[in-house]
Design an enzyme around this catalytic site. Structure first.
Site, short mmCIF file in Angstrom:
data_model
loop_
_atom_site.label_atom_id
_atom_site.label_comp_id
_atom_site.label_asym_id
_atom_site.label_seq_id
_atom_site.Cartn_x
_atom_site.Cartn_y
_atom_site.Cartn_z
N HIS A 118 -3.31 -5.90 1.14
CA HIS A 118 -2.62 -6.09 2.41
C HIS A 118 -2.52 -7.57 2.80
O HIS A 118 -3.43 -8.11 3.44
CB HIS A 118 -3.35 -5.34 3.53
N GLU A 155 -0.60 -8.78 5.10
CA GLU A 155 -0.42 -8.88 6.55
C GLU A 155 -1.74 -8.84 7.30
O GLU A 155 -1.79 -9.19 8.50
CB GLU A 155 0.51 -7.76 7.04
N CYS A 205 0.84 -1.20 0.00
CA CYS A 205 0.00 0.00 0.00
C CYS A 205 0.88 1.25 0.00
O CYS A 205 1.51 1.55 -1.00
CB CYS A 205 -0.97 -0.04 1.18
#
Length: 221
Positions: A194, A196, A86
């Site tokens: 994302h 994570e 991002c």
């Protein structure tokens, strides 16, 4: 194995990245300040999402001049694995480690939702743990995720198999549905979704975990 999670003023996904590497992957990670000037002793560099320096001027434009950036550029140029997610992707393009740029979403609105993705290349240091023709879902949360490059650059990305992730339902207007790319050497990955935020079943999704497993496996090699 040690991963550096870079923390800029305004980063807000640094703890998520740290957790993914330590609690879910079982590896060692360290939060590294933007004021640091060396990455000696680290095996991988993770640049998290957020709003570095408040996204003033342009996303990633100020972070690109932080004290840590020369060390990141040197680390990448020496073949070290670098992942930018991002805002991290935006910083990597601003720093010239990845081609192209991230522009405002075509709707001019901030988008926050799960996005279905296709893995276009599973032969990278970041995707080797995924199966061929794998489709995954990862969260996106961005206002400037519209990837742009000129036709010559796009042709080069395709020819070198640098397009790693594409959107199945393009949410932001990215050229060629691009969600993530590598540099030509294949050791730097920038992506808007994302991974994570998708590493444990408590959140209902582990589609991001193989990305970190791929990085760990590459380092061990």
């Amino acid at each position: 194995m040690r991963f550096a999670v870079i923390v800029f003023p305004g980063s807000n996904c640094d703890e998520d990245m740290y957790y993914a590497v330590t609690d879910q992957l079982g590896e060692t990670a360290e939060l590294v300040s933007y004021t640091a000037t060396t990455l000696a002793g680290f095996d991988g560099v993770l640049i998290p999402g957020g709003f570095s320096y408040g996204d003033y001027l342009r996303c990633g434009a100020i972070a690109r001049f932080s004290p840590i950036m020369p060390a990141i550029i040197e680390f990448a140029n020496n073949g070290g694995l670098v992942l930018g997610v991002c805002n991290g992707f935006q910083i990597l393009t601003e720093a010239g480690l990845l081609p192209g740029a991230l522009r405002e979403n075509k709707t001019l609105n901030f988008i926050c939702k799960d996005a279905p993705l296709k893995i276009e290349n599973t032969q990278t240091a970041f995707t080797s743990a995924y199966g061929q023709n794998t489709e995954i879902r990862l969260p996106i949360a961005h206002g400037e995720g519209n990837y742009y490059c000129d036709e010559a650059t796009l042709a080069q990305l395709k020819a070198n198999h640098q397009i790693v992730f594409t959107y199945q339902d393009n949410p932001n207007g990215s050229v060629a549905d691009i969600a993530g790319i590598t540099n030509e050497a294949g050791n730097v990955l920038g992506m808007m979704p994302h991974p994570e935020r998708a590493v444990e079943w408590l959140l209902g999704n582990t589609d991001g975990l193989p990305l970190f497993e791929s990085m760990a496996a590459k380092v061990r090699q």
